[in-house]
Design a protein around this motif. Sequence first.
Motif, PDB file in Angstrom:
ATOM      1  N   LEU A 181       0.832  -1.202   0.000  1.00 24.67           N
ATOM      2  CA  LEU A 181       0.000   0.000   0.000  1.00 24.67           C
ATOM      3  C   LEU A 181       0.864   1.249   0.000  1.00 24.67           C
TER       4      LEU A 181
ATOM      5  N   GLY B 211       0.165   5.717   0.122  1.00 22.77           N
ATOM      6  CA  GLY B 211      -0.860   6.717   0.392  1.00 22.77           C
ATOM      7  C   GLY B 211      -1.332   7.450  -0.840  1.00 22.77           C
ATOM      8  N   SER B 212      -0.535   7.438  -1.900  1.00 23.54           N
ATOM      9  CA  SER B 212      -0.869   8.166  -3.122  1.00 23.54           C
ATOM     10  C   SER B 212      -0.168   7.507  -4.304  1.00 23.54           C
TER      11      SER B 212
ATOM     12  N   SER C 235      -5.256   6.492   0.843  1.00 22.80           N
ATOM     13  CA  SER C 235      -4.774   7.418   1.849  1.00 22.80           C
ATOM     14  C   SER C 235      -5.449   7.211   3.194  1.00 22.80           C
ATOM     15  N   ALA C 236      -4.639   7.188   4.249  1.00 24.81           N
ATOM     16  CA  ALA C 236      -5.182   7.104   5.604  1.00 24.81           C
ATOM     17  C   ALA C 236      -5.974   8.358   5.945  1.00 24.81           C
ATOM     18  N   HIS C 237      -5.664   9.466   5.281  1.00 27.94           N
ATOM     19  CA  HIS C 237      -6.347  10.737   5.559  1.00 27.94           C
ATOM     20  C   HIS C 237      -7.532  10.987   4.630  1.00 27.94           C
TER      21      HIS C 237
ATOM     22  N   PRO D  60     -10.015   6.972   4.649  1.00 32.84           N
ATOM     23  CA  PRO D  60      -9.823   6.066   5.795  1.00 32.84           C
ATOM     24  C   PRO D  60     -10.757   4.864   5.780  1.00 32.84           C
TER      25      PRO D  60
ATOM     26  N   VAL E  62      -9.266   2.248   3.498  1.00 32.20           N
ATOM     27  CA  VAL E  62      -8.133   1.586   4.155  1.00 32.20           C
ATOM     28  C   VAL E  62      -8.647   0.530   5.126  1.00 32.20           C
TER      29      VAL E  62
ATOM     30  N   ALA F 134       3.329  -1.028   4.004  1.00 30.81           N
ATOM     31  CA  ALA F 134       2.664   0.261   3.845  1.00 30.81           C
ATOM     32  C   ALA F 134       3.721   1.356   3.776  1.00 30.81           C
TER      33      ALA F 134
ATOM     34  N   ALA G 233       4.710   5.401   3.231  1.00 31.15           N
ATOM     35  CA  ALA G 233       4.124   6.725   3.361  1.00 31.15           C
ATOM     36  C   ALA G 233       5.195   7.746   3.705  1.00 31.15           C
TER      37      ALA G 233
ATOM     38  N   LEU H 265      -0.305   6.089   7.298  1.00 25.42           N
ATOM     39  CA  LEU H 265      -0.798   4.843   6.701  1.00 25.42           C
ATOM     40  C   LEU H 265      -0.332   3.574   7.422  1.00 25.42           C
TER      41      LEU H 265
ATOM     42  N   VAL I 230      -3.008   1.100   9.257  1.00 30.72           N
ATOM     43  CA  VAL I 230      -3.106  -0.293   8.822  1.00 30.72           C
ATOM     44  C   VAL I 230      -2.942  -1.224  10.026  1.00 30.72           C
TER      45      VAL I 230
END
Length: 155
Positions: free
Chosen positions: A10, A12-13, A40-42, A45, A48, A65, A67, A73, A77
């Motif tokens: 994974l 984030g982008s 993305s965790a942000h 979410p 994720v 993961a 990031a 992230l 996770v």
Amino acid sequence: MEQQPLVGVLVGSRTDEPRIEDTFKVLNDLGVPYEYNAMSAHRSPQRVMEYVTTAEERGIEVIIAAAGGSAALPGVVASWTTLPVIGVPLPSSDMQGIDALYTIAQMPPGVPVACVAIGAWGARNAAYLAASILSIKHPAVHEAYAKYREGLRNA
């Protein structure tokens, strides 16, 4: 027939994908099947959480993961699974990954994330660490990883 993925990778982008190409190369070289997603965790979410909470039933045994910046992230996770999570800090901010390294390495007790080096070295080592973990249960991965390590000793 395609093998079921053992590793979930994974980022984030999608813009982080070039920074983890070495992860894909190592996993491919060792014959470790994986799946790749950007989330993305942000910004996503819920996505994720859904990915992580269904990973084990899909056969995933390790999650990598990657990031940068706040590097949320890997920790997010890890909060949703007991599978091993390997965090790769990416040099995507003015701090060149130091911020991400601290974030990933300083997870609270009970929610561990293995942390590797910043950037390309970390991207490679995340895949090698995943292979090492999988070697316990998967003879083909064990053989490929042991052969790689033997080559290091003989180089």
